[in-house]
Design a protein around this motif. Structure first.
Motif, PDB file in Angstrom:
ATOM      1  N   ILE A   1       0.807  -1.229   0.000  1.00 36.77           N
ATOM      2  CA  ILE A   1       0.000   0.000   0.000  1.00 36.77           C
ATOM      3  C   ILE A   1       0.836   1.273   0.000  1.00 36.77           C
ATOM      4  N   TYR A   2       2.086   1.212   0.498  1.00 41.77           N
ATOM      5  CA  TYR A   2       2.870   2.447   0.495  1.00 41.77           C
ATOM      6  C   TYR A   2       3.273   2.850  -0.928  1.00 41.77           C
ATOM      7  N   PRO A   3       3.809   1.929  -1.742  1.00 48.04           N
ATOM      8  CA  PRO A   3       4.071   2.303  -3.129  1.00 48.04           C
ATOM      9  C   PRO A   3       2.809   2.748  -3.874  1.00 48.04           C
ATOM     10  N   LEU A   4       1.660   2.138  -3.535  1.00 49.79           N
ATOM     11  CA  LEU A   4       0.404   2.529  -4.178  1.00 49.79           C
ATOM     12  C   LEU A   4       0.076   3.984  -3.869  1.00 49.79           C
ATOM     13  N   ALA A   5       0.191   4.378  -2.603  1.00 53.28           N
ATOM     14  CA  ALA A   5      -0.108   5.756  -2.216  1.00 53.28           C
ATOM     15  C   ALA A   5       0.865   6.731  -2.884  1.00 53.28           C
ATOM     16  N   VAL A   6       2.152   6.368  -2.917  1.00 55.40           N
ATOM     17  CA  VAL A   6       3.144   7.231  -3.575  1.00 55.40           C
ATOM     18  C   VAL A   6       2.837   7.345  -5.064  1.00 55.40           C
ATOM     19  N   CYS A   7       2.412   6.242  -5.669  1.00 56.95           N
ATOM     20  CA  CYS A   7       2.045   6.257  -7.086  1.00 56.95           C
ATOM     21  C   CYS A   7       0.891   7.222  -7.334  1.00 56.95           C
ATOM     22  N   TRP A   8      -0.137   7.154  -6.505  1.00 52.27           N
ATOM     23  CA  TRP A   8      -1.278   8.066  -6.648  1.00 52.27           C
ATOM     24  C   TRP A   8      -0.826   9.518  -6.555  1.00 52.27           C
ATOM     25  N   PHE A   9       0.050   9.799  -5.606  1.00 55.76           N
ATOM     26  CA  PHE A   9       0.537  11.177  -5.438  1.00 55.76           C
ATOM     27  C   PHE A   9       1.360  11.593  -6.655  1.00 55.76           C
ATOM     28  N   ALA A  10       2.253  10.709  -7.084  1.00 56.03           N
ATOM     29  CA  ALA A  10       3.129  11.022  -8.212  1.00 56.03           C
ATOM     30  C   ALA A  10       2.346  11.258  -9.495  1.00 56.03           C
ATOM     31  N   GLU A  11       1.224  10.568  -9.642  1.00 56.29           N
ATOM     32  CA  GLU A  11       0.378  10.725 -10.831  1.00 56.29           C
ATOM     33  C   GLU A  11      -0.537  11.947 -10.739  1.00 56.29           C
ATOM     34  N   GLY A  12      -0.479  12.648  -9.613  1.00 59.39           N
ATOM     35  CA  GLY A  12      -1.329  13.810  -9.433  1.00 59.39           C
ATOM     36  C   GLY A  12      -2.758  13.470  -9.047  1.00 59.39           C
ATOM     37  N   ARG A  13      -3.004  12.224  -8.673  1.00 65.47           N
ATOM     38  CA  ARG A  13      -4.363  11.790  -8.324  1.00 65.47           C
ATOM     39  C   ARG A  13      -4.684  12.027  -6.852  1.00 65.47           C
ATOM     40  N   LEU A  14      -3.652  12.017  -6.014  1.00 67.69           N
ATOM     41  CA  LEU A  14      -3.845  12.134  -4.569  1.00 67.69           C
ATOM     42  C   LEU A  14      -3.376  13.493  -4.089  1.00 67.69           C
ATOM     43  N   ARG A  15      -4.220  14.148  -3.282  1.00 66.65           N
ATOM     44  CA  ARG A  15      -3.800  15.406  -2.674  1.00 66.65           C
ATOM     45  C   ARG A  15      -4.565  15.606  -1.376  1.00 66.65           C
ATOM     46  N   LEU A  16      -4.054  16.533  -0.592  1.00 66.70           N
ATOM     47  CA  LEU A  16      -4.691  16.868   0.675  1.00 66.70           C
ATOM     48  C   LEU A  16      -5.515  18.121   0.485  1.00 66.70           C
ATOM     49  N   GLY A  17      -6.826  17.994   0.697  1.00 65.96           N
ATOM     50  CA  GLY A  17      -7.716  19.140   0.606  1.00 65.96           C
ATOM     51  C   GLY A  17      -8.038  19.694   1.986  1.00 65.96           C
ATOM     52  N   GLU A  18      -8.839  20.721   2.028  1.00 66.06           N
ATOM     53  CA  GLU A  18      -9.177  21.353   3.306  1.00 66.06           C
ATOM     54  C   GLU A  18      -9.946  20.408   4.215  1.00 66.06           C
ATOM     55  N   GLN A  19     -10.729  19.510   3.637  1.00 65.54           N
ATOM     56  CA  GLN A  19     -11.557  18.599   4.430  1.00 65.54           C
ATOM     57  C   GLN A  19     -10.938  17.223   4.598  1.00 65.54           C
ATOM     58  N   GLY A  20      -9.802  16.974   3.969  1.00 60.58           N
ATOM     59  CA  GLY A  20      -9.181  15.661   4.085  1.00 60.58           C
ATOM     60  C   GLY A  20      -8.529  15.231   2.791  1.00 60.58           C
ATOM     61  N   ALA A  21      -8.246  13.932   2.695  1.00 62.54           N
ATOM     62  CA  ALA A  21      -7.551  13.392   1.527  1.00 62.54           C
ATOM     63  C   ALA A  21      -8.514  13.249   0.352  1.00 62.54           C
ATOM     64  N   LEU A  22      -8.015  13.593  -0.836  1.00 57.77           N
ATOM     65  CA  LEU A  22      -8.808  13.502  -2.064  1.00 57.77           C
ATOM     66  C   LEU A  22      -8.094  12.584  -3.044  1.00 57.77           C
ATOM     67  N   LEU A  23      -8.848  11.681  -3.656  1.00 64.94           N
ATOM     68  CA  LEU A  23      -8.327  10.833  -4.726  1.00 64.94           C
ATOM     69  C   LEU A  23      -9.162  11.093  -5.964  1.00 64.94           C
ATOM     70  N   ASP A  24      -8.516  11.509  -7.041  1.00 65.46           N
ATOM     71  CA  ASP A  24      -9.223  11.901  -8.267  1.00 65.46           C
ATOM     72  C   ASP A  24     -10.283  12.957  -7.968  1.00 65.46           C
ATOM     73  N   ASP A  25      -9.920  13.895  -7.072  1.00 65.07           N
ATOM     74  CA  ASP A  25     -10.773  15.025  -6.668  1.00 65.07           C
ATOM     75  C   ASP A  25     -12.022  14.591  -5.907  1.00 65.07           C
ATOM     76  N   GLN A  26     -12.092  13.326  -5.507  1.00 65.66           N
ATOM     77  CA  GLN A  26     -13.212  12.835  -4.696  1.00 65.66           C
ATOM     78  C   GLN A  26     -12.728  12.597  -3.272  1.00 65.66           C
ATOM     79  N   PRO A  27     -13.494  13.039  -2.262  1.00 62.23           N
ATOM     80  CA  PRO A  27     -13.070  12.819  -0.880  1.00 62.23           C
ATOM     81  C   PRO A  27     -12.963  11.324  -0.570  1.00 62.23           C
ATOM     82  N   LEU A  28     -11.866  10.927   0.016  1.00 62.73           N
ATOM     83  CA  LEU A  28     -11.739   9.560   0.495  1.00 62.73           C
ATOM     84  C   LEU A  28     -12.532   9.386   1.764  1.00 62.73           C
TER      85      LEU A  28
END
Length: 216
Positions: free
Chosen positions: A180-207
């Motif tokens: 799961i750690y390489p998976l999370a890094v992959c998501w971040f590296a691809e620009g899919r994962l980011r930290l929003g004001e309300q929490g973590a977002l994957l593909d701009d959808q709240p996790l």
């Protein structure tokens, strides 16, 4: 081709999660580049793993500094010299100061060997067994000023078996950490994962509050 995501990895020990990340990058699964590995312990085997494949290493002995803030200031200087997009804590056994965490807000990931918010801190496998839990696991989360309390990105759930010891349970949890750690890094590296004001977002959808859940 976009340039790869520059990653600095912080370690204190053997670096098995570092190795899992390096293997994922080598296999072409993660569009990132580990540009440096930094440890607070000279005997951390993860430094050797990095040197073997030509990655820059630095060692900062926290005992040589007058307090946490002084160490963290030097650590920030060492990290920022490599201009990382992401800083990955991989068994880095230091509690980070609020100023350090704020400096890397939204680009600082950690992995923890429990299904957070359960069992923050140490001895997680023993505590899960003592509680009689039927499930245990590991969590990747964004780091905030709350210890082991940042928004969850992904969790792997591991069934607890009747004959488990802390050692046997830890071994199965470690196997999932390396997934799961390489998976999370992959998501971040691809620009899919980011930290929003309300929490973590994957593909701009709240996790969800559990992060992305993987059952083994």
């Amino acid at each position: 081709m976009p340039s790869p995501c520059n990653v600095v990895v912080l370690i204190s020990g053997s670096g098995s999660n570092l190795q899992a990340l390096l293997d994922s990058i080598q296999a072409g699964d993660t569009p990132a580049r580990v540009c440096a590995v930094i440890s607070n312990r000279a005997d951390a085997y993860g430094l050797e793993r990095a040197k073997t494949v030509g990655i820059a290493t630095r060692m900062l002995d926290h005992k040589a500094f007058d307090g946490r803030e002084a160490f963290d200031a030097a650590l920030v200087e060492a990290i920022d010299a490599f201009e990382p997009h992401l800083v990955v804590l991989a068994g880095f056994m230091r509690i980070l100061s609020p100023g350090f965490v704020r400096h890397y807000a939204g680009r600082l990931l950690n992995i923890h060997p429990s299904l957070l918010p359960k069992y923050k801190g140490l001895h997680t496998h023993q505590r899960a067994l003592e509680a009689g839990d039927s499930e245990h696991g590991c969590s990747v989360h964004f780091v905030t000023e709350e210890l082991d309390g940042g928004p969850l990105v992904v969790q792997a759930v591991v069934p607890v078996q009747s004959h488990d010891s802390p050692t046997s349970l830890a071994q199965r949890v470690h196997e999932q950490e390396h997934q799961i750690y390489p998976l999370a890094v992959c998501w971040f590296a691809e620009g899919r994962l980011r930290l929003g004001e309300q929490g973590a977002l994957l593909d701009d959808q709240p996790l969800p509050s559990t992060g992305h859940l993987i059952r083994t």
